[in-house]
Design a protein around this motif. Structure first.
Motif, PDB file in Angstrom:
ATOM      1  N   LYS A   1      41.651  13.276  48.492  1.00  0.00           N
ATOM      2  CA  LYS A   1      39.896  13.166  49.112  1.00  0.00           C
ATOM      3  C   LYS A   1      39.149  14.371  48.847  1.00  0.00           C
ATOM      4  O   LYS A   1      38.405  14.784  48.347  1.00  0.00           O
ATOM      5  CB  LYS A   1      40.137  12.541  50.736  1.00  0.00           C
ATOM      6  N   LYS A   2      40.114  15.989  49.472  1.00  0.00           N
ATOM      7  CA  LYS A   2      39.443  17.014  48.520  1.00  0.00           C
ATOM      8  C   LYS A   2      38.954  17.106  47.937  1.00  0.00           C
ATOM      9  O   LYS A   2      37.580  17.639  47.169  1.00  0.00           O
ATOM     10  CB  LYS A   2      40.271  18.135  49.919  1.00  0.00           C
ATOM     11  N   GLN A   3      39.831  16.682  46.897  1.00  0.00           N
ATOM     12  CA  GLN A   3      39.890  17.074  45.475  1.00  0.00           C
ATOM     13  C   GLN A   3      38.282  16.018  44.877  1.00  0.00           C
ATOM     14  O   GLN A   3      38.033  16.358  44.154  1.00  0.00           O
ATOM     15  CB  GLN A   3      40.948  16.708  44.598  1.00  0.00           C
ATOM     16  N   LEU A   4      38.574  14.971  45.088  1.00  0.00           N
ATOM     17  CA  LEU A   4      37.535  14.467  44.614  1.00  0.00           C
ATOM     18  C   LEU A   4      36.228  15.006  45.672  1.00  0.00           C
ATOM     19  O   LEU A   4      35.084  14.859  44.570  1.00  0.00           O
ATOM     20  CB  LEU A   4      37.762  12.854  44.995  1.00  0.00           C
ATOM     21  N   THR A   5      36.243  15.271  46.239  1.00  0.00           N
ATOM     22  CA  THR A   5      34.527  16.398  46.846  1.00  0.00           C
ATOM     23  C   THR A   5      34.841  16.923  45.976  1.00  0.00           C
ATOM     24  O   THR A   5      33.081  17.328  45.857  1.00  0.00           O
ATOM     25  CB  THR A   5      35.196  16.036  48.202  1.00  0.00           C
ATOM     26  N   GLU A   6      35.652  18.022  45.762  1.00  0.00           N
ATOM     27  CA  GLU A   6      35.178  19.203  45.187  1.00  0.00           C
ATOM     28  C   GLU A   6      35.074  18.451  43.223  1.00  0.00           C
ATOM     29  O   GLU A   6      33.821  19.995  42.624  1.00  0.00           O
ATOM     30  CB  GLU A   6      36.559  20.101  45.073  1.00  0.00           C
ATOM     31  N   VAL A   7      35.619  17.991  42.771  1.00  0.00           N
ATOM     32  CA  VAL A   7      34.872  17.263  41.920  1.00  0.00           C
ATOM     33  C   VAL A   7      33.391  17.201  41.363  1.00  0.00           C
ATOM     34  O   VAL A   7      32.613  17.365  40.668  1.00  0.00           O
ATOM     35  CB  VAL A   7      36.245  16.409  41.042  1.00  0.00           C
ATOM     36  N   ILE A   8      33.292  16.448  42.867  1.00  0.00           N
ATOM     37  CA  ILE A   8      31.669  15.994  43.137  1.00  0.00           C
ATOM     38  C   ILE A   8      30.810  16.873  42.913  1.00  0.00           C
ATOM     39  O   ILE A   8      29.947  16.653  42.073  1.00  0.00           O
ATOM     40  CB  ILE A   8      31.433  15.135  44.331  1.00  0.00           C
ATOM     41  N   GLU A   9      31.687  18.047  44.127  1.00  0.00           N
ATOM     42  CA  GLU A   9      30.178  19.050  44.289  1.00  0.00           C
ATOM     43  C   GLU A   9      30.789  19.952  42.640  1.00  0.00           C
ATOM     44  O   GLU A   9      29.127  20.463  42.562  1.00  0.00           O
ATOM     45  CB  GLU A   9      31.748  20.172  44.539  1.00  0.00           C
ATOM     46  N   ARG A  10      31.412  20.154  41.945  1.00  0.00           N
ATOM     47  CA  ARG A  10      31.397  20.550  39.998  1.00  0.00           C
ATOM     48  C   ARG A  10      30.639  19.507  39.202  1.00  0.00           C
ATOM     49  O   ARG A  10      29.791  20.877  38.933  1.00  0.00           O
ATOM     50  CB  ARG A  10      32.635  20.667  39.992  1.00  0.00           C
ATOM     51  N   LYS A  11      30.737  18.856  39.480  1.00  0.00           N
ATOM     52  CA  LYS A  11      29.221  17.983  38.871  1.00  0.00           C
ATOM     53  C   LYS A  11      28.130  17.937  39.036  1.00  0.00           C
ATOM     54  O   LYS A  11      27.417  17.899  38.091  1.00  0.00           O
ATOM     55  CB  LYS A  11      29.767  16.818  38.511  1.00  0.00           C
ATOM     56  N   VAL A  12      27.937  17.609  40.298  1.00  0.00           N
ATOM     57  CA  VAL A  12      26.223  17.820  40.767  1.00  0.00           C
ATOM     58  C   VAL A  12      25.849  18.619  40.538  1.00  0.00           C
ATOM     59  O   VAL A  12      24.913  19.449  40.850  1.00  0.00           O
ATOM     60  CB  VAL A  12      26.308  17.469  41.934  1.00  0.00           C
TER      61      VAL A  12
END
Length: 436
Positions: free
Chosen positions: A424-435
């Motif tokens: 869950k944390k990884q998905l949040t971090e990937v979203i943060e990076r991409k947006v």
């Protein structure tokens, strides 16, 4: 100019690869049959995306050996961050390119007869089970060129099996690391929950090397027998140079339940087909997907749930964020077959646009061949709500930070569904990076 469609592997290449793996004759024959079909079968039809310029067949270094890990301390930092350390000594499978790199299964799961292993060990040690389910009900070998090519060239993957009446409390986690710069990955995941069993399976596809390139062809088969329940979570985060075809398919028996929570965060071009067939009366499937598309990538995501049994229920939820000059297509299909009375098919697709040059399409479809049913759909494509922006900015939050908060809230319905905190944390971090 069309991409060359001549296959990189010959019949003799496939025979040699199968022999080196020590595969049984039936599996080798399946490979050879599939390769013959791949030479003539058409490409899949993908609404609003032309695949004639996408390379799915040409590659070098088909078979590569990658190091295994003797302990979790040897994991690359990107992979280590994904591992639920408290669960790591229970149910964890890690694959490095095509090599089984780490495997752990809890003693309790072993005592219950749970099987977790790589697909090649399963073919040799559990042939009857694999033969029963491998590309028979969920995905057919000869559906089109990409499924045939997958069956012929599968070079990685996992087999997870739960016997009847087994409830596995701890989730099973699988991590597939793709960091090679030339070799393709044809990864097959087969998850089977026999009657009255329950399991949660969560997987990650990750590139630890930003220069990783090539083809990734993923086929996942999720089989829930009568009264079984499978929760399936995934986060795909492959590198920009990787072209991905992913086909996740579910097959639900009587009163069975399949729940999907998919975070599709690849940086390269991606075609995705997530289909669930509700075969048994009273079966249920909910599919939740979030996508962030950026740069110049092209992504097409089709979610299809077909109702065959009576009193079946489905819900499709898709939320996507599109920025830069990228393209995102959402196709949602709810199909109620004749005879599937008292069924309910609902879907919702939302696309959030962050750039003038970005393109986002949401295409909901309901195909109803039965009268006594319920069905509905909703779809929208638009920009960040100015009212929400105004409310947040009036509280002293900057515009960029306000947009970031709105996006995270927009994608939260899937992020919160993932059962492993590290994922869950990884998905949040990937979203943060991409947006950003």
């Amino acid at each position: 100019m069309m991409v060359e469609t001549k296959l990189s592997m010959t019949q003799q290449d496939v025979r040699s690869y199968s022999d080196r793996n020590g595969e049984p004759e039936w599996f080798k024959e399946l490979r050879l049959y599939a390769l013959g079909r791949a030479e003539t079968a058409p490409m899949p039809e993908v609404d609003k995306t032309k695949l004639n310029k996408w390379n799915f067949t040409q590659f070098t270094d088909f078979s590569v050996a990658s190091p295994a890990y003797s302990s979790l301390n040897e994991l690359p930092e990107k992979v280590k961050a994904l591992v639920d350390l408290e669960n790591a000594k229970k149910n964890l499978y890690i694959q490095h390119n095509q090599t089984r790199a780490y495997l752990s299964l809890s003693e309790g799961a072993k005592a219950k007869g749970v099987i977790l292993t790589d697909i090649f060990t399963a073919v040799k040690e559990h042939p009857d089970l694999v033969k029963k389910y491998f590309m028979t009900d969920a995905v057919k070998v000869d559906e089109h060129r990409l499924t045939a090519l997958h069956a012929a060239l599968v070079n990685g993957g996992t087999f997870l099996y739960l016997p009847k009446n087994v409830v596995l409390e701890e989730p099973v986690q699988a991590i597939y690391v793709h960091d090679h710069e030339t070799a393709p990955l044809f990864n097959h995941v087969l998850v089977v929950a026999d009657e009255n069993s329950t399991v949660t399976y969560v997987e990650n596809y990750i590139s630890t090397n930003d220069n990783a390139k090539g083809i990734v062809n993923i086929v996942t088969e999720v089989i829930a027998e009568a009264n079984a329940k499978i929760e399936y979570g995934a986060v795909d985060a492959l590198a920009e140079g990787v072209t991905t075809y992913v086909n996740r398919r579910g097959y639900a028996g009587r009163d069975a339940q399949i729940e999907w929570a998919l975070g599709m965060m690849n940086d390269g071009n991606t075609i995705s087909d997530n289909t669930t067939n509700l075969m048994g009366d009273g079966s249920v499937s909910h599919s939740k997907t979030v996508v962030v598309s950026c740069g110049k990538q092209i992504q097409n995501y089709t979610t299809r749930i077909a109702h065959f049994g009576k009193n079946t229920e489905s819900f499709i939820l898709k939320h996507g964020v599109v920025k830069d000059a990228s393209t995102m297509i959402f196709n949602g299909i709810g199909k109620i077959e004749h005879g599937a009375s008292k069924s309910d098919a609902e879907q919702e697709s939302r696309v959030l646009m962050l750039s003038e040059k970005a393109r986002g399409d949401a295409n909901p479809m309901l195909l109803i061949d039965e009268d006594d049913v319920m069905a509905g759909h909703a779809a929208s494509v638009g920009r960040v709500d100015p009212v929400q922006l105004y409310y947040l900015m009036s509280r002293g939050i900057t515009r960029s930070e306000a947009e970031r908060l709105i996006i995270h809230g927009f994608l939260a319905p899937v992020v919160t569904q993932l059962p492993i905190e590290s994922v869950k944390k990884q998905l949040t971090e990937v979203i943060e990076r991409k947006v950003r």
